[in-house]
Design a protein around this motif. Structure first.
Motif, mmCIF file in Angstrom:
data_model
loop_
_atom_site.group_PDB
_atom_site.id
_atom_site.type_symbol
_atom_site.label_atom_id
_atom_site.label_comp_id
_atom_site.label_asym_id
_atom_site.label_seq_id
_atom_site.Cartn_x
_atom_site.Cartn_y
_atom_site.Cartn_z
ATOM 1 N N ALA A 240 35.697 6.833 34.845
ATOM 2 C CA ALA A 240 35.843 6.078 36.079
ATOM 3 C C ALA A 240 34.484 5.955 36.771
ATOM 4 O O ALA A 240 33.689 6.889 36.757
ATOM 5 C CB ALA A 240 36.837 6.774 36.995
ATOM 6 N N PHE A 243 32.632 8.920 38.928
ATOM 7 C CA PHE A 243 33.028 10.290 38.551
ATOM 8 C C PHE A 243 32.922 10.428 37.040
ATOM 9 O O PHE A 243 33.929 10.539 36.340
ATOM 10 C CB PHE A 243 34.441 10.617 39.027
ATOM 11 C CG PHE A 243 34.711 12.110 39.060
ATOM 12 C CD1 PHE A 243 34.500 12.839 40.214
ATOM 13 C CD2 PHE A 243 35.140 12.804 37.928
ATOM 14 C CE1 PHE A 243 34.726 14.206 40.249
ATOM 15 C CE2 PHE A 243 35.352 14.165 37.963
ATOM 16 C CZ PHE A 243 35.150 14.871 39.128
ATOM 17 N N THR A 250 36.447 20.217 27.000
ATOM 18 C CA THR A 250 37.435 19.132 27.061
ATOM 19 C C THR A 250 36.964 17.937 26.234
ATOM 20 O O THR A 250 37.750 17.330 25.494
ATOM 21 C CB THR A 250 37.657 18.716 28.527
ATOM 22 O OG1 THR A 250 38.145 19.848 29.247
ATOM 23 C CG2 THR A 250 38.658 17.580 28.634
ATOM 24 N N ILE A 254 38.861 15.971 23.107
ATOM 25 C CA ILE A 254 39.116 14.529 23.031
ATOM 26 C C ILE A 254 38.560 13.960 21.723
ATOM 27 O O ILE A 254 39.221 13.185 21.026
ATOM 28 C CB ILE A 254 38.503 13.827 24.267
ATOM 29 C CG1 ILE A 254 39.261 14.247 25.531
ATOM 30 C CG2 ILE A 254 38.493 12.313 24.091
ATOM 31 C CD1 ILE A 254 38.585 13.822 26.829
ATOM 32 N N ARG B 136 39.825 17.372 37.486
ATOM 33 C CA ARG B 136 38.561 16.795 37.005
ATOM 34 C C ARG B 136 38.833 15.690 35.981
ATOM 35 O O ARG B 136 38.253 14.595 36.058
ATOM 36 C CB ARG B 136 37.709 17.909 36.375
ATOM 37 C CG ARG B 136 36.351 17.446 35.898
ATOM 38 C CD ARG B 136 35.517 18.622 35.384
ATOM 39 N NE ARG B 136 34.210 18.177 34.927
ATOM 40 C CZ ARG B 136 33.273 18.983 34.435
ATOM 41 N NH1 ARG B 136 33.484 20.291 34.357
ATOM 42 N NH2 ARG B 136 32.119 18.497 34.047
ATOM 43 N N ASN B 137 39.724 15.956 35.042
ATOM 44 C CA ASN B 137 40.050 14.942 34.032
ATOM 45 C C ASN B 137 40.740 13.731 34.654
ATOM 46 O O ASN B 137 40.496 12.592 34.252
ATOM 47 C CB ASN B 137 40.942 15.553 32.952
ATOM 48 C CG ASN B 137 40.233 16.639 32.170
ATOM 49 O OD1 ASN B 137 39.003 16.658 32.107
ATOM 50 N ND2 ASN B 137 40.993 17.557 31.597
ATOM 51 N N ALA B 139 40.294 12.555 37.653
ATOM 52 C CA ALA B 139 39.263 11.734 38.310
ATOM 53 C C ALA B 139 38.442 10.984 37.269
ATOM 54 O O ALA B 139 38.158 9.790 37.430
ATOM 55 C CB ALA B 139 38.369 12.604 39.184
ATOM 56 N N ALA B 140 38.060 11.677 36.194
ATOM 57 C CA ALA B 140 37.192 11.048 35.187
ATOM 58 C C ALA B 140 37.880 9.854 34.526
ATOM 59 O O ALA B 140 37.226 8.868 34.188
ATOM 60 C CB ALA B 140 36.781 12.078 34.132
ATOM 61 N N PHE B 141 39.191 9.939 34.337
ATOM 62 C CA PHE B 141 39.895 8.865 33.629
ATOM 63 C C PHE B 141 40.733 8.000 34.569
ATOM 64 O O PHE B 141 41.604 7.249 34.124
ATOM 65 C CB PHE B 141 40.749 9.459 32.500
ATOM 66 C CG PHE B 141 39.905 10.039 31.391
ATOM 67 C CD1 PHE B 141 38.996 9.240 30.712
ATOM 68 C CD2 PHE B 141 39.979 11.377 31.044
ATOM 69 C CE1 PHE B 141 38.195 9.754 29.699
ATOM 70 C CE2 PHE B 141 39.191 11.907 30.029
ATOM 71 C CZ PHE B 141 38.292 11.087 29.363
ATOM 72 N N GLY B 142 40.459 8.091 35.865
ATOM 73 C CA GLY B 142 41.037 7.145 36.805
ATOM 74 C C GLY B 142 42.531 7.281 37.036
ATOM 75 O O GLY B 142 43.199 6.296 37.368
ATOM 76 N N ALA B 167 36.923 17.045 42.322
ATOM 77 C CA ALA B 167 37.983 16.056 42.105
ATOM 78 C C ALA B 167 39.241 16.368 42.917
ATOM 79 O O ALA B 167 40.010 15.456 43.244
ATOM 80 C CB ALA B 167 38.328 15.961 40.618
ATOM 81 N N GLY B 253 43.096 16.134 29.289
ATOM 82 C CA GLY B 253 41.953 15.262 28.992
ATOM 83 C C GLY B 253 42.238 14.351 27.810
ATOM 84 O O GLY B 253 41.925 13.154 27.835
ATOM 85 N N ILE B 254 42.840 14.918 26.761
ATOM 86 C CA ILE B 254 43.171 14.128 25.566
ATOM 87 C C ILE B 254 44.171 13.024 25.921
ATOM 88 O O ILE B 254 44.014 11.866 25.527
ATOM 89 C CB ILE B 254 43.731 15.061 24.468
ATOM 90 C CG1 ILE B 254 42.623 16.002 23.972
ATOM 91 C CG2 ILE B 254 44.340 14.259 23.319
ATOM 92 C CD1 ILE B 254 43.114 17.123 23.070
ATOM 93 N N HIS B 257 42.544 10.367 28.347
ATOM 94 C CA HIS B 257 41.620 9.518 27.586
ATOM 95 C C HIS B 257 42.391 8.482 26.778
ATOM 96 O O HIS B 257 42.027 7.311 26.749
ATOM 97 C CB HIS B 257 40.759 10.377 26.660
ATOM 98 C CG HIS B 257 39.932 9.561 25.702
ATOM 99 N ND1 HIS B 257 40.278 9.385 24.372
ATOM 100 C CD2 HIS B 257 38.806 8.836 25.895
ATOM 101 C CE1 HIS B 257 39.369 8.603 23.796
ATOM 102 N NE2 HIS B 257 38.476 8.258 24.697
ATOM 103 N N ALA B 261 42.080 4.487 27.361
ATOM 104 C CA ALA B 261 41.476 3.672 26.304
ATOM 105 C C ALA B 261 42.373 2.509 25.897
ATOM 106 O O ALA B 261 41.955 1.654 25.124
ATOM 107 C CB ALA B 261 41.154 4.550 25.083
#
Lengths: 262, 262
Positions: A240, A243, A250, A254, B136-137, B139-142, B167, B253-254, B257, B261
């Motif tokens: 995103a 961030f 992690t 993935i 955290r995950n 936030a990272a992946f929206g 996050a 996280g997996i 993601h 994707a």
């Protein structure tokens, strides 16, 4: 051979004294296995040799089925004595001193892998939680081996083993000098190498591995060295805006899931 | 407003005394922001209100650009005094007491999300590292929001915020009573729900989300409750035989993601 211990200063159990402080100075090629899962795993690995056990009375009951078959001294202490020996309250009451197999030669390790083997390369990863987490993911997704540069911490450090849920004892690993050495050895063994990078050229989800494949991971902050990134095709995990922060363990999960699912 | 503090017993900084012990009893709807990244993030969120800062002299220099604009007392102490106040050596020398926005109503939160929103549902996750890692995950992946059942720990607990790299302050979250309540609310808001399970019916990699999508995660050992799994289509992450063990934060996280994707 069950041997009662009443005195925390008993010289026979010197290797278990002040475990945390001793972690820091190392154990000359031996490691501490802690807790039932890791101890049973260590005992089951033909290439790992249990040299001694220190158990609380409760710990000894929990491993009663295992003890008769062991060719190692089993020291048993009351909980309070065991706490005094190791230097902190050790509720699970189970410690083992184990000799792992000799570190394999990286070239021999790589040469013996299967035609579709997946290998993880780690550079500069000094955090035991991260190294332990990466080993756990490598075991879960069937990675064949892990290469570590000289800066990475020891996967057989007590905390790394614990976080790995024992995977540090399962996944073969070898040390190399640095990133250039790692690339050279992977290339010599016919591996297709990819490096993870936030600015990677190809999205991980578009990547289709073929044949022997290795993926390299660096530290969360600085990432992999620029010369290594310049010499290696790169993969990115899009994140995103604002961030772009993933934990390296992690990230390895993935990537290894993606490789395993192909 | 910079206010020097020389006495660890100064009543003005009582909220910062013995931070770890105080973590355990809670702070009546406030949280502690620790370190530069989290403090700057808290200061930048219009819905979070900084109520007080406690800084070492070095910490104050590190935040010098931020301090003039703050509408809160800034207590500055020598490092030794700050260590004595918080109860441990606090090298980064930066603590803030922050009031978060009121916890949103889960129905209102879900109703306001986008047609393709991804939501994470957590059940029984009591480990701060795991909750922090999942935020955290997210936030990272929206991910658009996180729902937590009553058993989950607080995402605004100091350690959870630190592991989340902030996050916890970014991803909206709401509490629900339990799994049944969570399912009911997600269903009412038009979410397609999937539950992660080692024996899941469909492989994650075969799953193609469409529209509002929520994925539920339980604890690493027992997993999600049987009644919830019976009521929800399940997804699995295939693992190596003999080592079917993934950390729940890594699992999130997996999954996130994979959803991002598509």
């Amino acid at each position: 051979m069950i041997l009662p211990v009443d005195d925390p200063d008993d010289p026979r159990i010197a290797e278990f004294v002040s475990v945390r402080e001793r972690d820091l100075v190392g154990r000359r090629g031996r490691y501490i296995a802690e807790g039932e899962v890791v101890l049973r795993l260590a005992a089951s690995r033909p290439d790992h040799r249990l040299r001694a056990l220190l158990l609380s009375e409760r710990g000894a009951r929990g491993l009663a089925d295992l003890l008769p078959g062991l060719d190692a001294p089993v020291y048993v202490a009351r909980q309070a004595v065991m706490d005094a020996i190791v230097g902190f309250p050790i509720h699970r009451g189970m410690l083992g001193l184990v000799e792992p197999p000799p570190a394999p030669d990286p070239a021999a390790l790589l040469a013996g892998l299967a035609p579709e083997a997946r290998v993880v390369g780690l550079l500069g990863i000094t955090n035991h939680d991260n190294v332990g987490g990466i080993f756990r993911n490598a075991a879960a997704f069937g990675a064949a081996a892990i290469l570590l540069d000289a800066a990475c911490c020891d996967p057989l450090y007590r905390k790394a083993i614990r976080v790995s849920v024992g995977a540090s004892l399962i996944v073969p690993f070898a040390r190399v000098a640095d990133g250039a050495d790692m690339l050279r050895r992977l290339d010599a063994a016919g591996f297709s190498v990819r490096a993870l990078s936030p600015s990677g050229a190809m999205r991980l989800s578009d990547y289709r591995p073929a044949g022997r494949t290795a993926v390299l991971f660096g530290t969360e902050g600085p990432g992999l060295p620029a010369d290594l990134l310049a010499a290696t095709p790169t993969l990115s995990i899009p994140m995103a805006p604002g961030f772009d922060s993933l934990n390296v363990a992690t990230t390895s999960g993935i990537v290894l899931h993606h490789l395993a699912a192909r």
